[in-house]
Design a protein around this motif. Structure first.
Motif, short mmCIF file in Angstrom:
data_model
loop_
_atom_site.label_atom_id
_atom_site.label_comp_id
_atom_site.label_asym_id
_atom_site.label_seq_id
_atom_site.Cartn_x
_atom_site.Cartn_y
_atom_site.Cartn_z
N ARG A 1 40.87 -1.89 -15.61
CA ARG A 1 41.18 -3.23 -16.11
C ARG A 1 41.11 -4.26 -14.99
NH1 ARG A 1 44.60 -0.15 -19.48
NH2 ARG A 1 46.36 -0.29 -18.05
N GLU A 2 41.62 -3.91 -13.82
CA GLU A 2 41.58 -4.84 -12.68
C GLU A 2 40.14 -5.15 -12.28
OE1 GLU A 2 43.25 -5.22 -8.07
OE2 GLU A 2 43.27 -3.25 -9.05
N VAL A 3 39.30 -4.15 -12.22
CA VAL A 3 37.90 -4.34 -11.83
C VAL A 3 37.18 -5.20 -12.87
CG1 VAL A 3 35.67 -3.17 -11.54
CG2 VAL A 3 37.72 -2.25 -10.43
N TYR A 4 37.33 -4.87 -14.14
CA TYR A 4 36.66 -5.66 -15.18
C TYR A 4 37.18 -7.10 -15.21
CZ TYR A 4 34.09 -1.74 -17.20
OH TYR A 4 33.22 -0.71 -17.41
N ALA A 5 38.46 -7.29 -15.00
CA ALA A 5 39.01 -8.66 -14.97
C ALA A 5 38.43 -9.44 -13.80
CB ALA A 5 40.54 -8.61 -14.88
N ALA B 1 38.18 0.23 -5.03
CA ALA B 1 38.16 -0.64 -3.84
C ALA B 1 36.76 -1.13 -3.54
CB ALA B 1 38.74 0.10 -2.63
N HIS B 2 35.76 -0.26 -3.67
CA HIS B 2 34.40 -0.67 -3.37
C HIS B 2 33.86 -1.65 -4.41
CE1 HIS B 2 33.94 3.21 -0.83
NE2 HIS B 2 34.50 2.24 -0.14
N MET B 3 34.21 -1.44 -5.67
CA MET B 3 33.78 -2.40 -6.70
C MET B 3 34.43 -3.76 -6.47
SD MET B 3 33.38 -0.34 -10.28
CE MET B 3 34.88 0.64 -10.21
N VAL C 1 25.03 -4.17 -6.53
CA VAL C 1 25.43 -3.04 -5.70
C VAL C 1 25.63 -1.82 -6.58
CG1 VAL C 1 27.23 -2.15 -4.16
CG2 VAL C 1 26.51 -4.54 -3.98
N TYR C 2 25.00 -0.73 -6.18
CA TYR C 2 25.23 0.57 -6.82
C TYR C 2 26.23 1.31 -5.95
CZ TYR C 2 24.64 5.41 -8.19
OH TYR C 2 24.87 6.69 -8.60
N ILE C 3 27.29 1.82 -6.57
CA ILE C 3 28.34 2.52 -5.83
C ILE C 3 28.32 4.00 -6.21
CG2 ILE C 3 30.83 2.69 -5.45
CD1 ILE C 3 30.86 -0.39 -5.96
N GLY C 4 28.05 4.84 -5.22
CA GLY C 4 27.97 6.28 -5.44
C GLY C 4 28.92 7.04 -4.53
N THR C 5 30.03 6.41 -4.17
CA THR C 5 31.00 7.04 -3.28
C THR C 5 31.93 7.97 -4.07
OG1 THR C 5 32.45 5.11 -3.57
CG2 THR C 5 30.98 5.10 -1.64
#
Length: 180
Positions: free
Chosen positions: A146-150, A120-122, A109-113
């Motif tokens: 950090r939360e997203v990468y974890a 949230a989208h990631m 998924v590419y996120i461009g928002t």
């Protein structure tokens, strides 16, 4: 030679060879042995979250990537997603971002928002088992990053900020010249 990449003559390459001994025009991941010849043509189905101008630019870039295909998109308004899908040759316009993330035909998924929505989208895409490429800036805070990468690491998924200018050949050439 690596499949699809023929060595250039020094004259056609201005004599610029990377430290790996391959022409600088050969993608860095191939020069470093990180991508196999088969990997260059790996099929990867992209879902696009946001009907934005920056996402449109990314879709245009993907047209030059062997194996990459935009298969789905979603926008805040379904009518906009349908128009965007038609304009960009995408097969599916999803009603929501959640629906796009649940699509088994989407690998990444590419996120461009808007930046405020990136985290949230990631997390939504990662929770659905999708790899993620997010437009910059990645998140609003270091804690969100950090939360997203974890979350991505816990699921064994690729997740990266779209700071792709660092991979432009001009940067690589400049670095090679400086290191001479």
């Amino acid at each position: 030679t690596v499949a699809g990449y023929r060595p250039e003559t020094p004259a056609s390459n201005n004599g610029m060879y990377g430290p790996e001994g391959m022409p600088m025009s050969t993608p860095l991941d191939i020069r470093k042995g990180l991508t196999s010849a088969d990997g260059v043509y790996h099929k990867l189905n992209w879902g696009i979250i946001s009907a934005s101008a920056i996402a449109s630019d990314w879709i245009k870039c993907l047209q030059d990537v062997p194996g990459a295909k935009v298969t789905a998109c979603a926008a805040r308004e379904h009518s906009r997603a349908k128009s965007y899908a038609e304009d960009h040759g995408s097969a599916t316009a999803h009603v929501s971002y959640e629906e796009l993330c649940a699509d088994p035909g989407v690998d990444i998924v590419y996120i461009g928002t808007k930046t405020a929505d990136h985290s949230a989208h990631m997390l939504m895409a990662i929770s659905a088992g999708k790899h993620v490429l997010c437009e910059k800036p990645f998140t609003e805070t270091a804690a969100q990053a950090r939360e997203v990468y974890a979350a991505a690491k816990a699921k064994g998924l690729f997740c990266q900020e779209g700071v792709w200018v660092r991979y432009f050949p001009a940067y690589e050439h400049a670095k090679a010249v400086i290191e001479l």
